[in-house]
Design a protein around this motif. Structure first.
Motif, PDB file in Angstrom:
ATOM      1  N   TYR A  63       0.828  -1.207   0.000  1.00  0.00           N
ATOM      2  CA  TYR A  63       0.000   0.000   0.000  1.00  0.00           C
ATOM      3  C   TYR A  63       0.870   1.268   0.000  1.00  0.00           C
ATOM      4  O   TYR A  63       0.583   2.231   0.691  1.00  0.00           O
ATOM      5  CB  TYR A  63      -0.956   0.002   1.198  1.00  0.00           C
ATOM      6  CG  TYR A  63      -2.133  -0.931   1.036  1.00  0.00           C
ATOM      7  CD1 TYR A  63      -3.282  -0.519   0.366  1.00  0.00           C
ATOM      8  CD2 TYR A  63      -2.100  -2.215   1.552  1.00  0.00           C
ATOM      9  CE1 TYR A  63      -4.371  -1.368   0.211  1.00  0.00           C
ATOM     10  CE2 TYR A  63      -3.188  -3.075   1.411  1.00  0.00           C
ATOM     11  CZ  TYR A  63      -4.307  -2.647   0.741  1.00  0.00           C
ATOM     12  OH  TYR A  63      -5.386  -3.493   0.591  1.00  0.00           O
ATOM     13  N   SER A  64       1.913   1.267  -0.809  1.00  0.00           N
ATOM     14  CA  SER A  64       2.729   2.467  -1.067  1.00  0.00           C
ATOM     15  C   SER A  64       3.147   3.192   0.207  1.00  0.00           C
ATOM     16  O   SER A  64       3.036   4.410   0.310  1.00  0.00           O
ATOM     17  CB  SER A  64       1.967   3.429  -1.987  1.00  0.00           C
ATOM     18  OG  SER A  64       1.596   2.796  -3.180  1.00  0.00           O
ATOM     19  N   GLU A  70      -1.333   8.368  -2.560  1.00  0.00           N
ATOM     20  CA  GLU A  70      -1.090   7.345  -3.578  1.00  0.00           C
ATOM     21  C   GLU A  70      -2.195   6.298  -3.611  1.00  0.00           C
ATOM     22  O   GLU A  70      -2.670   5.922  -4.683  1.00  0.00           O
ATOM     23  CB  GLU A  70       0.266   6.681  -3.347  1.00  0.00           C
ATOM     24  CG  GLU A  70       1.432   7.599  -3.676  1.00  0.00           C
ATOM     25  CD  GLU A  70       2.775   6.905  -3.501  1.00  0.00           C
ATOM     26  OE1 GLU A  70       2.921   5.754  -3.974  1.00  0.00           O
ATOM     27  OE2 GLU A  70       3.666   7.519  -2.894  1.00  0.00           O
ATOM     28  N   VAL A  71      -2.600   5.818  -2.447  1.00  0.00           N
ATOM     29  CA  VAL A  71      -3.632   4.772  -2.396  1.00  0.00           C
ATOM     30  C   VAL A  71      -4.958   5.290  -2.951  1.00  0.00           C
ATOM     31  O   VAL A  71      -5.680   4.557  -3.643  1.00  0.00           O
ATOM     32  CB  VAL A  71      -3.793   4.212  -0.968  1.00  0.00           C
ATOM     33  CG1 VAL A  71      -4.947   3.220  -0.889  1.00  0.00           C
ATOM     34  CG2 VAL A  71      -2.490   3.553  -0.499  1.00  0.00           C
ATOM     35  N   ALA A  72      -5.279   6.544  -2.710  1.00  0.00           N
ATOM     36  CA  ALA A  72      -6.523   7.124  -3.226  1.00  0.00           C
ATOM     37  C   ALA A  72      -6.568   7.101  -4.755  1.00  0.00           C
ATOM     38  O   ALA A  72      -7.654   7.082  -5.344  1.00  0.00           O
ATOM     39  CB  ALA A  72      -6.698   8.555  -2.713  1.00  0.00           C
ATOM     40  N   ARG A  79      -5.690  -2.770  -7.818  1.00  0.00           N
ATOM     41  CA  ARG A  79      -6.564  -3.716  -7.089  1.00  0.00           C
ATOM     42  C   ARG A  79      -6.161  -5.155  -7.414  1.00  0.00           C
ATOM     43  O   ARG A  79      -6.062  -5.996  -6.522  1.00  0.00           O
ATOM     44  CB  ARG A  79      -8.029  -3.510  -7.464  1.00  0.00           C
ATOM     45  CG  ARG A  79      -8.648  -2.270  -6.913  1.00  0.00           C
ATOM     46  CD  ARG A  79     -10.093  -2.136  -7.445  1.00  0.00           C
ATOM     47  NE  ARG A  79     -10.485  -0.758  -7.575  1.00  0.00           N
ATOM     48  CZ  ARG A  79     -10.952  -0.007  -6.580  1.00  0.00           C
ATOM     49  NH1 ARG A  79     -11.097  -0.520  -5.388  1.00  0.00           N
ATOM     50  NH2 ARG A  79     -11.280   1.251  -6.787  1.00  0.00           N
ATOM     51  N   GLU A  80      -5.948  -5.423  -8.684  1.00  0.00           N
ATOM     52  CA  GLU A  80      -5.559  -6.777  -9.097  1.00  0.00           C
ATOM     53  C   GLU A  80      -4.182  -7.139  -8.536  1.00  0.00           C
ATOM     54  O   GLU A  80      -3.965  -8.290  -8.136  1.00  0.00           O
ATOM     55  CB  GLU A  80      -5.590  -6.897 -10.623  1.00  0.00           C
ATOM     56  CG  GLU A  80      -6.984  -6.746 -11.219  1.00  0.00           C
ATOM     57  CD  GLU A  80      -8.001  -7.717 -10.643  1.00  0.00           C
ATOM     58  OE1 GLU A  80      -7.685  -8.903 -10.430  1.00  0.00           O
ATOM     59  OE2 GLU A  80      -9.149  -7.272 -10.369  1.00  0.00           O
ATOM     60  N   ARG A  81      -3.266  -6.181  -8.507  1.00  0.00           N
ATOM     61  CA  ARG A  81      -1.941  -6.413  -7.925  1.00  0.00           C
ATOM     62  C   ARG A  81      -2.069  -6.797  -6.455  1.00  0.00           C
ATOM     63  O   ARG A  81      -1.433  -7.738  -5.986  1.00  0.00           O
ATOM     64  CB  ARG A  81      -1.080  -5.146  -8.078  1.00  0.00           C
ATOM     65  CG  ARG A  81       0.255  -5.195  -7.336  1.00  0.00           C
ATOM     66  CD  ARG A  81       1.026  -3.875  -7.442  1.00  0.00           C
ATOM     67  NE  ARG A  81       0.319  -2.708  -6.963  1.00  0.00           N
ATOM     68  CZ  ARG A  81       0.200  -2.355  -5.674  1.00  0.00           C
ATOM     69  NH1 ARG A  81       0.734  -3.108  -4.726  1.00  0.00           N
ATOM     70  NH2 ARG A  81      -0.440  -1.253  -5.337  1.00  0.00           N
ATOM     71  N   ASN A  96     -10.845  -2.881  -1.466  1.00  0.00           N
ATOM     72  CA  ASN A  96     -11.690  -1.786  -1.940  1.00  0.00           C
ATOM     73  C   ASN A  96     -11.926  -0.757  -0.838  1.00  0.00           C
ATOM     74  O   ASN A  96     -11.945   0.451  -1.103  1.00  0.00           O
ATOM     75  CB  ASN A  96     -13.021  -2.314  -2.463  1.00  0.00           C
ATOM     76  CG  ASN A  96     -12.881  -3.031  -3.789  1.00  0.00           C
ATOM     77  OD1 ASN A  96     -11.892  -2.880  -4.496  1.00  0.00           O
ATOM     78  ND2 ASN A  96     -13.874  -3.834  -4.124  1.00  0.00           N
ATOM     79  N   ALA A  97     -12.101  -1.224   0.388  1.00  0.00           N
ATOM     80  CA  ALA A  97     -12.306  -0.301   1.516  1.00  0.00           C
ATOM     81  C   ALA A  97     -11.082   0.581   1.726  1.00  0.00           C
ATOM     82  O   ALA A  97     -11.219   1.791   1.952  1.00  0.00           O
ATOM     83  CB  ALA A  97     -12.631  -1.081   2.785  1.00  0.00           C
ATOM     84  N   ALA A  98      -9.900   0.008   1.647  1.00  0.00           N
ATOM     85  CA  ALA A  98      -8.677   0.799   1.840  1.00  0.00           C
ATOM     86  C   ALA A  98      -8.579   1.908   0.798  1.00  0.00           C
ATOM     87  O   ALA A  98      -8.265   3.060   1.135  1.00  0.00           O
ATOM     88  CB  ALA A  98      -7.449  -0.108   1.785  1.00  0.00           C
ATOM     89  N   ILE A  99      -8.851   1.573  -0.447  1.00  0.00           N
ATOM     90  CA  ILE A  99      -8.761   2.563  -1.528  1.00  0.00           C
ATOM     91  C   ILE A  99      -9.848   3.630  -1.348  1.00  0.00           C
ATOM     92  O   ILE A  99      -9.567   4.836  -1.437  1.00  0.00           O
ATOM     93  CB  ILE A  99      -8.856   1.866  -2.897  1.00  0.00           C
ATOM     94  CG1 ILE A  99      -7.655   0.920  -3.082  1.00  0.00           C
ATOM     95  CG2 ILE A  99      -8.927   2.900  -4.023  1.00  0.00           C
ATOM     96  CD1 ILE A  99      -7.797  -0.067  -4.231  1.00  0.00           C
ATOM     97  N   HIS A 100     -11.058   3.188  -1.091  1.00  0.00           N
ATOM     98  CA  HIS A 100     -12.162   4.130  -0.869  1.00  0.00           C
ATOM     99  C   HIS A 100     -11.860   5.037   0.330  1.00  0.00           C
ATOM    100  O   HIS A 100     -12.041   6.263   0.250  1.00  0.00           O
ATOM    101  CB  HIS A 100     -13.460   3.356  -0.631  1.00  0.00           C
ATOM    102  CG  HIS A 100     -14.591   4.222  -0.200  1.00  0.00           C
ATOM    103  ND1 HIS A 100     -15.359   4.945  -1.091  1.00  0.00           N
ATOM    104  CD2 HIS A 100     -15.068   4.525   1.041  1.00  0.00           C
ATOM    105  CE1 HIS A 100     -16.262   5.635  -0.423  1.00  0.00           C
ATOM    106  NE2 HIS A 100     -16.111   5.397   0.875  1.00  0.00           N
TER     107      HIS A 100
END
Length: 178
Positions: A63-64, A70-72, A79-81, A96-100
């Motif tokens: 997660y960078s 960056e995650v945003a 996601r696939e990575r 998906n929750a982490a990115i959101h």
């Protein structure tokens, strides 16, 4: 047996002991680290904390470095990575929750300056109040996740028992009254 008692019996270089003695319940000043703790707590849901502590560095790398900015911006390729990364928990809902949530934190920062300031704006609250706020604001944040996130970052009491050698230091740094 409390987490404090469990950790006291472990060698000083054990990952649980290190987490307990130097991180658990203590304030986090850096927004990216706060976000990282939220990611770890979300990923712990349904699993043991031991698994998460063992994978902590892999999460940071995947997660960078827990960079909110960056995650945003993660794409479907990211996601696939993450879903293919055996070093982390490969759960689509948690990823998906982490990115959101990173995107939500960016929005909160526009109004409050920092993620920490947003939390401070609401502090102090009881656990039930915090859960309502977090569930309304973020994804994948149920009662236990919110409780552990806020306890582990010094916003809710309970991280250490009174007999714990870390207890006084914890009180001094957080100002929490038990």
């Amino acid at each position: 047996m409390s987490y404090c008692d469990y950790c006291k019996a472990l060698p000083v270089d054990n990952h649980h002991r290190i987490y307990h003695d130097f991180h658990y319940g203590f304030p986090i000043e850096d927004d990216n680290e706060l976000f990282g703790r939220l990611i770890l707590e979300i990923n712990q849901a349904g699993l043991s904390w031991d698994i998460i502590l063992k994978k902590q560095q892999a999460f940071r790398e995947a997660y960078s470095g827990f960079s909110i900015e960056e995650v945003a911006l993660y794409t479907e390729t990211d996601r696939e990575r993450l879903l293919a990364n055996p070093g982390i928990i490969r759960n689509r809902l948690k990823i998906n929750a982490a990115i959101h949530n990173a995107g939500v934190i960016l929005e909160l920062k526009k109004e409050h300056g920092t993620f920490k300031s947003w939390i401070e704006h609401h502090h102090p609250k009881k656990k039930e109040e915090w859960v309502k706020i977090f569930k309304k604001t973020f994804k994948f944040t149920g009662g236990e996740i919110v409780n552990e996130f806020l306890m582990s970052t010094g916003y809710l009491p309970g991280a250490h028992v009174e007999s714990c050698s870390i207890f006084r230091e914890h009180i001094q740094q957080t100002g929490l009254v038990y």
